[in-house]
Design an enzyme around this catalytic site. Structure first.
Site, PDB file in Angstrom:
ATOM      1  N   ASP A   1      13.647 -11.562   6.252  1.00 21.17           N
ATOM      2  CA  ASP A   1      12.622 -12.526   5.819  1.00 21.17           C
ATOM      3  C   ASP A   1      11.600 -11.855   4.906  1.00 21.17           C
ATOM      4  OD1 ASP A   1      13.704 -14.447   7.646  1.00 21.17           O
ATOM      5  OD2 ASP A   1      11.699 -15.353   7.720  1.00 21.17           O
TER       6      ASP A   1
ATOM      7  N   ARG B   1      15.547 -27.188  -5.212  1.00 14.58           N
ATOM      8  CA  ARG B   1      15.773 -27.569  -3.824  1.00 14.58           C
ATOM      9  C   ARG B   1      15.324 -26.328  -3.055  1.00 14.58           C
ATOM     10  NH1 ARG B   1      18.752 -25.062   0.477  1.00 14.58           N
ATOM     11  NH2 ARG B   1      19.527 -26.631   1.887  1.00 14.58           N
TER      12      ARG B   1
ATOM     13  N   ASP C   1      14.855 -23.948  -0.152  1.00 18.93           N
ATOM     14  CA  ASP C   1      15.584 -23.649   1.082  1.00 18.93           C
ATOM     15  C   ASP C   1      14.609 -23.348   2.226  1.00 18.93           C
ATOM     16  OD1 ASP C   1      18.255 -23.012   2.203  1.00 18.93           O
ATOM     17  OD2 ASP C   1      17.431 -21.005   2.450  1.00 18.93           O
TER      18      ASP C   1
ATOM     19  N   GLU D   1      14.019 -28.654   1.802  1.00 16.85           N
ATOM     20  CA  GLU D   1      14.879 -28.693   2.977  1.00 16.85           C
ATOM     21  C   GLU D   1      13.981 -28.419   4.173  1.00 16.85           C
ATOM     22  OE1 GLU D   1      18.475 -26.495   5.337  1.00 16.85           O
ATOM     23  OE2 GLU D   1      16.982 -25.361   4.236  1.00 16.85           O
TER      24      GLU D   1
ATOM     25  N   ASN E   1      12.832 -17.732   1.422  1.00 20.21           N
ATOM     26  CA  ASN E   1      12.398 -17.365   2.771  1.00 20.21           C
ATOM     27  C   ASN E   1      12.816 -15.929   3.066  1.00 20.21           C
ATOM     28  OD1 ASN E   1      11.528 -17.860   5.604  1.00 20.21           O
ATOM     29  ND2 ASN E   1      13.699 -17.413   5.948  1.00 20.21           N
ATOM     30  N   HIS E   2      13.941 -15.550   2.433  1.00 23.20           N
ATOM     31  CA  HIS E   2      14.508 -14.236   2.697  1.00 23.20           C
ATOM     32  C   HIS E   2      15.238 -13.768   1.445  1.00 23.20           C
ATOM     33  CE1 HIS E   2      17.112 -17.588   4.030  1.00 23.20           C
ATOM     34  NE2 HIS E   2      17.974 -16.989   3.223  1.00 23.20           N
TER      35      HIS E   2
ATOM     36  N   ASP F   1      26.221 -27.746   4.839  1.00 21.68           N
ATOM     37  CA  ASP F   1      26.044 -27.155   6.172  1.00 21.68           C
ATOM     38  C   ASP F   1      26.710 -28.056   7.209  1.00 21.68           C
ATOM     39  OD1 ASP F   1      24.587 -24.960   5.249  1.00 21.68           O
ATOM     40  OD2 ASP F   1      22.728 -26.116   5.251  1.00 21.68           O
TER      41      ASP F   1
ATOM     42  N   ASP G   1      26.374 -15.240   2.636  1.00 18.14           N
ATOM     43  CA  ASP G   1      26.025 -16.583   3.111  1.00 18.14           C
ATOM     44  C   ASP G   1      26.106 -17.543   1.922  1.00 18.14           C
ATOM     45  OD1 ASP G   1      25.147 -18.824   4.420  1.00 18.14           O
ATOM     46  OD2 ASP G   1      23.055 -18.193   4.567  1.00 18.14           O
TER      47      ASP G   1
ATOM     48  N   GLN H   1      19.838 -11.058   6.015  1.00 17.54           N
ATOM     49  CA  GLN H   1      18.876 -11.871   5.260  1.00 17.54           C
ATOM     50  C   GLN H   1      17.444 -11.598   5.756  1.00 17.54           C
ATOM     51  OE1 GLN H   1      21.025 -15.442   6.361  1.00 17.54           O
ATOM     52  NE2 GLN H   1      21.420 -15.944   4.228  1.00 17.54           N
TER      53      GLN H   1
HETATM   54  C1  NOJ Z   1      19.816 -23.507   4.548  1.00 18.56           C
HETATM   55  C2  NOJ Z   1      21.042 -23.578   3.708  1.00 18.56           C
HETATM   56  O1  NOJ Z   1      21.380 -24.931   3.503  1.00 18.56           O
HETATM   57  C3  NOJ Z   1      22.133 -22.825   4.439  1.00 18.56           C
HETATM   58  O2  NOJ Z   1      23.377 -23.001   3.822  1.00 18.56           O
HETATM   59  C4  NOJ Z   1      21.740 -21.377   4.511  1.00 18.56           C
HETATM   60  O3  NOJ Z   1      22.673 -20.660   5.287  1.00 18.56           O
HETATM   61  C5  NOJ Z   1      20.363 -21.205   5.137  1.00 18.56           C
HETATM   62  N1  NOJ Z   1      19.390 -22.137   4.651  1.00 18.56           N
HETATM   63  C6  NOJ Z   1      19.826 -19.807   4.900  1.00 18.56           C
HETATM   64  O4  NOJ Z   1      19.461 -19.666   3.549  1.00 18.56           O
END
Ligand code: NOJ
Length: 553
Positions: free
Chosen positions: A171, A199, A201, A243, A103-104, A310, A61, A169
């Site tokens: 958690d 930043r 996530d 975010e 988060n993960h 994204d 990812d 991923q």
């Molecule tokens: C938000 C990120 O901007 C995105 O690119 C990512 O796939 C997800 N979080 C998971 O980490």
């Protein structure tokens, strides 16, 4: 404690090391390549770099699946190269923010591997488990259409693990104090290596209660306070940019009523209505979104952006508004993603219309908050819709018309450089635009300078002024007895507008910050002017002082 609030008035440039500049010809961008481009970035005028994930990762990812938080992916260089880079940035007055993805982890992280291999491992409780497949396993996917479930069976231990995002991923169980302590340790590590913050996530998911038995997860806001406190103790001017795509009534809970949680948040709410305004020439929902996100602690700040790495998430617009944006900017299925968004870059979305692009960016630099520019935006880069999901807008930076756009001397870049059509590197590249005074690149440089010269935007309060036409956004910012008035015409046609700057005599003369020309109010104190199609103006209120100083009146 009062800290240096540098982020209130910064200009952030977001980039991925992997696709920015390759120094060794292996087709993968690296820190040495980025280091060589620092003077370019300094010249552009940005003063903060946000680096997307660059730590060890299987890269399923784009690095948001970390397998070691304390090392960098060897394809990008070494930790030594990283410190050379943060030092080089510091020398040029540029701060560095990095992604913090906690988060993960990746399913390849040793913590997860141990948690699967041994139910008695201390790492077992670092993740979220269920012996049976939970009833709600097919709910709450973040990537609908691509991601099938939020609970996947681990074949080794036989139980199901929770994953808000893709199944690779898992958690982290962020309620576990050991996990929380580790998150602080990760922050402490990178702070020590020279970064100015993170930043963060997926913040709403980081702080959500997690578990098979939890149907309505409550956010654990105290966690945010503890992250912030830790940062302030270690390095007083370091920050977290969250975010968190949440509804406006949640904002203060993320910032903290007393400004004791997140320093910054991306303004997703404004972002979506901004695209609606671009699509429909109706700025009323945008003005409303600005009003709904007006309140925040003095020390907090919004991150203002147009497109990011994204999809453009339109999930919070009404169905009608969303369809209007799809119809204007992403009518084909191949342009859309996850049933809610558009995956294109901005320039092709706006049909390459430079007037509209400038309108959009002028807006980004002038809305209340700190602008966050994405690499390639400054030259109007395009996308490659043959690439999967969000990769279409993550292609290598186009430096010149040399092979591979000057990104690499190698043959096979990590993602293909755009090499066909109007956005190909032969047409859109830094080297060509440097030589052209009218280029997007030189315009961006001037725009950033203008933004920095208008601190009212970052620091001040704002009002949306009535100018009689919903297709024109007219705003005034006030700060320390100074004011700027900024206008944007969303129509594809010239329009005459009339407005009162709303500050009495102080607003009788408005001086165009870009070219020094002025607008003088009539006897009723009103300004009347014609804006070109997609035109924009940035004025400073000159007041009577200005009139008295001018010799030609
Ligand atoms: C938000 C990120 O901007 C995105 O690119 C990512 O796939 C997800 N979080 C998971 O980490």
């Amino acid at each position: 404690m009062i800290n240096d609030l540098w982020y209130k008035n910064a200009v952030v440039y977001c980039l991925s090391v992997e696709t920015f500049m390759d120094s060794n010809g292996d087709g993968v961008g690296d820190f040495q390549g980025l280091q060589r481009r620092l003077d370019y970035l300094a010249g552009l005028g940005i003063n903060t770099i946000w680096l997307m994930p660059f730590q060890m990762s299987p890269g399923r990812d784009d690095g948001y699946d970390v397998s070691d938080y304390y090392n960098i992916d060897p394809r990008y260089g070494t930790l030594g190269d990283f410190v050379e880079f943060t030092h080089g940035a510091k020398q040029r007055g540029i701060r560095v923010l990095i992604d913090l993805v906690v988060n993960h982890t990746s399913d390849q992280h040793p913590w997860f591997k141990q948690a699967c291999a041994d139910r008695t491992s201390p790492y077992r409780d670092w993740y979220v488990w269920s012996d049976k497949k939970p009833a709600n396993a097919d709910e709450g996917m973040v990537f609908p259409g691509v991601q099938k479930t939020t609970w996947t069976r681990d074949p080794i231990s036989g139980s199901y693990y929770f994953h808000r995002f893709y199944n690779f991923q898992p958690d982290l169980n962020t309620a576990n104090p050991h996990v929380q302590a580790e998150i602080l340790k990760i922050m402490g590590f990178w702070i020590q290596l020279g970064v100015s913050g993170f930043r963060m996530d997926a913040v709403p998911f980081v702080i959500a209660e997690k578990g098979a038995e939890i149907s309505a997860p409550k956010p654990q806001f105290d966690m945010l306070r503890s992250f912030r406190e830790f940062l302030q103790w270690r390095k007083g001017d370091s920050i977290i940019l969250a975010e968190a795509n949440v509804v406006p009534k949640e904002n203060l809970r993320y910032f903290g009523e007393d400004g004791d949680r997140m320093h910054m948040m991306f303004n997703f709410h404004v972002n979506q209505s901004l695209f609606f305004a671009l699509a429909s020439a109706d700025t009323r929902p945008l003005a409303h979104a600005l009003d709904q996100t007006r309140d925040h602690p003095q020390t907090a700040q919004w991150g203002i952006f147009l497109r990011n790495h994204d999809e453009l998430d339109l999930g919070r617009l009404t169905e009608k508004q969303r369809q209007a944006v799809f119809a204007a900017f992403g009518p084909e299925k191949s342009m859309q993603l996850y049933d809610r968004g558009i995956r294109r870059r901005l320039a092709p979305m706006l049909g390459g219309d430079v007037r509209r692009l400038k309108l959009a960016y002028s807006l980004m630099y002038s809305l209340p908050g700190t602008p966050v520019l994405r690499y390639g935006d400054e030259i109007g880069m395009g996308d490659d819709l043959t690439l999967e999901e969000r990769n279409c807008a993550r292609t290598p930076m186009q430096w010149s018309d040399e092979p591979q756009g000057g990104f690499t001397k190698g043959k096979a870049p990590v993602l293909p450089v755009i090499s066909e059509g109007p956005y190909s590197f032969e047409h859109v590249n830094v080297a060509a635009q440097r030589r052209d005074t009218d280029s997007m690149l030189n315009w961006t440089e001037r725009m950033i300078r203008m933004r920095k010269e208008a601190p009212e935007i970052g620091w001040g309060s704002f009002d949306v002024l009535d100018c009689g036409d919903p297709g024109v956004l007219c705003m005034r910012y006030d700060w320390r007895n100074n004011a700027v008035v900024i206008l944007h015409n969303f129509h594809d046609a010239p329009i005459e507008i009339t407005f009162d700057a709303g500050i009495g005599e102080d607003g009788y003369v408005l001086i165009d910050i870009a070219d020094g020309s002025d607008s003088r109010a009539d006897e009723q104190g009103k300004h009347r002017m014609v804006l070109e199609p997609y035109g924009y103006r940035w004025y400073r209120a000159g007041g009577l002082d200005y009139l008295l100083k001018r010799s030609d009146i």
